[in-house]
Design a protein around this motif. Sequence first.
Motif, PDB file in Angstrom:
ATOM      1  N   ALA A   1       0.821  -1.211   0.000  1.00 34.35           N
ATOM      2  CA  ALA A   1       0.000   0.000   0.000  1.00 34.35           C
ATOM      3  C   ALA A   1       0.856   1.261   0.000  1.00 34.35           C
ATOM      4  N   THR A   2       1.773   1.370   0.937  1.00 39.99           N
ATOM      5  CA  THR A   2       2.527   2.623   1.061  1.00 39.99           C
ATOM      6  C   THR A   2       3.406   2.897  -0.151  1.00 39.99           C
ATOM      7  N   PHE A   3       4.050   1.865  -0.696  1.00 41.80           N
ATOM      8  CA  PHE A   3       4.908   2.125  -1.854  1.00 41.80           C
ATOM      9  C   PHE A   3       4.100   2.347  -3.130  1.00 41.80           C
ATOM     10  N   SER A   4       2.908   1.752  -3.209  1.00 39.08           N
ATOM     11  CA  SER A   4       2.020   2.073  -4.338  1.00 39.08           C
ATOM     12  C   SER A   4       1.582   3.524  -4.245  1.00 39.08           C
ATOM     13  N   TRP A   5       1.208   3.965  -3.046  1.00 36.64           N
ATOM     14  CA  TRP A   5       0.790   5.357  -2.858  1.00 36.64           C
ATOM     15  C   TRP A   5       1.954   6.310  -3.098  1.00 36.64           C
ATOM     16  N   LEU A   6       3.138   5.915  -2.671  1.00 34.16           N
ATOM     17  CA  LEU A   6       4.316   6.772  -2.829  1.00 34.16           C
ATOM     18  C   LEU A   6       4.688   6.911  -4.307  1.00 34.16           C
ATOM     19  N   ARG A   7       4.611   5.825  -5.051  1.00 40.01           N
ATOM     20  CA  ARG A   7       4.998   5.817  -6.465  1.00 40.01           C
ATOM     21  C   ARG A   7       4.040   6.593  -7.357  1.00 40.01           C
TER      22      ARG A   7
ATOM     23  N   LEU B   1      -9.140   6.639  -8.047  1.00 33.36           N
ATOM     24  CA  LEU B   1      -8.881   7.199  -6.724  1.00 33.36           C
ATOM     25  C   LEU B   1      -7.389   7.423  -6.564  1.00 33.36           C
ATOM     26  N   LYS B   2      -7.044   8.469  -5.833  1.00 36.53           N
ATOM     27  CA  LYS B   2      -5.630   8.785  -5.626  1.00 36.53           C
ATOM     28  C   LYS B   2      -5.437   9.377  -4.238  1.00 36.53           C
ATOM     29  N   VAL B   3      -4.351   8.990  -3.586  1.00 36.30           N
ATOM     30  CA  VAL B   3      -3.990   9.533  -2.277  1.00 36.30           C
ATOM     31  C   VAL B   3      -3.060  10.716  -2.494  1.00 36.30           C
ATOM     32  N   ILE B   4      -3.415  11.841  -1.883  1.00 37.14           N
ATOM     33  CA  ILE B   4      -2.579  13.037  -1.945  1.00 37.14           C
ATOM     34  C   ILE B   4      -2.381  13.565  -0.531  1.00 37.14           C
ATOM     35  N   ALA B   5      -1.433  14.461  -0.369  1.00 40.45           N
ATOM     36  CA  ALA B   5      -1.238  15.135   0.919  1.00 40.45           C
ATOM     37  C   ALA B   5      -2.340  16.174   1.100  1.00 40.45           C
ATOM     38  N   ALA B   6      -2.513  16.626   2.313  1.00 36.45           N
ATOM     39  CA  ALA B   6      -3.557  17.615   2.617  1.00 36.45           C
ATOM     40  C   ALA B   6      -3.383  18.896   1.805  1.00 36.45           C
ATOM     41  N   ASP B   7      -2.133  19.237   1.471  1.00 35.57           N
ATOM     42  CA  ASP B   7      -1.887  20.461   0.693  1.00 35.57           C
ATOM     43  C   ASP B   7      -2.003  20.237  -0.814  1.00 35.57           C
ATOM     44  N   GLY B   8      -2.335  19.006  -1.226  1.00 31.09           N
ATOM     45  CA  GLY B   8      -2.483  18.698  -2.646  1.00 31.09           C
ATOM     46  C   GLY B   8      -1.249  18.109  -3.287  1.00 31.09           C
ATOM     47  N   GLY B   9      -0.137  18.098  -2.562  1.00 30.39           N
ATOM     48  CA  GLY B   9       1.108  17.547  -3.101  1.00 30.39           C
ATOM     49  C   GLY B   9       1.221  16.058  -2.836  1.00 30.39           C
ATOM     50  N   ALA B  10       2.430  15.578  -2.976  1.00 24.33           N
ATOM     51  CA  ALA B  10       2.699  14.164  -2.728  1.00 24.33           C
ATOM     52  C   ALA B  10       2.895  13.941  -1.222  1.00 24.33           C
TER      53      ALA B  10
ATOM     54  N   THR C   1       4.248  12.231   2.302  1.00 20.40           N
ATOM     55  CA  THR C   1       5.515  11.655   2.726  1.00 20.40           C
ATOM     56  C   THR C   1       5.331  10.177   3.067  1.00 20.40           C
ATOM     57  N   LEU C   2       6.427   9.440   3.095  1.00 17.69           N
ATOM     58  CA  LEU C   2       6.364   8.025   3.448  1.00 17.69           C
ATOM     59  C   LEU C   2       5.859   7.845   4.876  1.00 17.69           C
ATOM     60  N   ALA C   3       6.262   8.726   5.780  1.00 15.49           N
ATOM     61  CA  ALA C   3       5.791   8.640   7.171  1.00 15.49           C
ATOM     62  C   ALA C   3       4.277   8.847   7.246  1.00 15.49           C
ATOM     63  N   ALA C   4       3.753   9.806   6.492  1.00 11.59           N
ATOM     64  CA  ALA C   4       2.308  10.043   6.483  1.00 11.59           C
ATOM     65  C   ALA C   4       1.567   8.844   5.902  1.00 11.59           C
TER      66      ALA C   4
ATOM     67  N   SER D   1      -3.701  11.405   9.288  1.00  6.79           N
ATOM     68  CA  SER D   1      -2.408  11.165   8.632  1.00  6.79           C
ATOM     69  C   SER D   1      -2.013  12.346   7.750  1.00  6.79           C
ATOM     70  N   GLY D   2      -2.924  13.305   7.594  1.00  9.13           N
ATOM     71  CA  GLY D   2      -2.626  14.459   6.748  1.00  9.13           C
ATOM     72  C   GLY D   2      -2.679  14.117   5.268  1.00  9.13           C
ATOM     73  N   THR D   3      -3.475  13.100   4.913  1.00 13.40           N
ATOM     74  CA  THR D   3      -3.633  12.716   3.518  1.00 13.40           C
ATOM     75  C   THR D   3      -5.096  12.849   3.125  1.00 13.40           C
ATOM     76  N   ARG D   4      -5.348  12.791   1.841  1.00 13.12           N
ATOM     77  CA  ARG D   4      -6.705  12.877   1.307  1.00 13.12           C
ATOM     78  C   ARG D   4      -6.847  11.851   0.200  1.00 13.12           C
ATOM     79  N   LEU D   5      -8.063  11.372   0.014  1.00 11.94           N
ATOM     80  CA  LEU D   5      -8.369  10.508  -1.118  1.00 11.94           C
ATOM     81  C   LEU D   5      -9.236  11.321  -2.062  1.00 11.94           C
ATOM     82  N   VAL D   6      -8.798  11.443  -3.306  1.00 15.06           N
ATOM     83  CA  VAL D   6      -9.546  12.198  -4.298  1.00 15.06           C
ATOM     84  C   VAL D   6      -9.928  11.281  -5.455  1.00 15.06           C
ATOM     85  N   ARG D   7     -10.975  11.667  -6.145  1.00 16.91           N
ATOM     86  CA  ARG D   7     -11.387  10.937  -7.350  1.00 16.91           C
ATOM     87  C   ARG D   7     -10.969  11.769  -8.540  1.00 16.91           C
ATOM     88  N   LEU D   8     -10.167  11.166  -9.401  1.00 17.77           N
ATOM     89  CA  LEU D   8      -9.652  11.860 -10.568  1.00 17.77           C
ATOM     90  C   LEU D   8     -10.721  11.949 -11.664  1.00 17.77           C
TER      91      LEU D   8
END
Length: 157
Positions: free
Chosen positions: A77-83, A95-104, A106-109, A145-152
Amino acid sequence: MTEPASTPEKPRALIGWRLLALLYDVWPVLAMWLAVAIPFVLVDVVISDNVRHNIEPYSLMWWLLWSCCWGAAGLYATFSWLRGGQTLGMRPWRLKVIAADGGAPTLAALWRRYALATLSMLAVGLGFWWAWLDRDRLAFHDRFSGTRLVRLPKRPR
């Protein structure tokens, strides 16, 4: 005549899409779990000298096996989201996981997201259903976690 001020539409919770993505992701995770279990079963057979039994529930070997399975699923999961922000199950549903600010993120998040989503699942999915109550329609693991799930959007043909 003045037009009434439009109220911003509340974002959708995406619960159905999340569940469909989880259903798709069960298959690659199950395959990983089978691969992870093979060495444990072989070691257990050597230790017990008996091929006709299962690993004893709640034994040290059992806990190690499930810890490794949890870790393997987390790596997937984490490396798929990171990649690319998506697991295999998230791609068909856009669906896509993004950071709260819209960027990529972090691995910790992403590891925090995975760990909290695990707790949400163990609590009968309450962390996922939380999205129906959250003002931003975020699941528990999204919010903390400071992440968001968005629908593209759909790609033009």
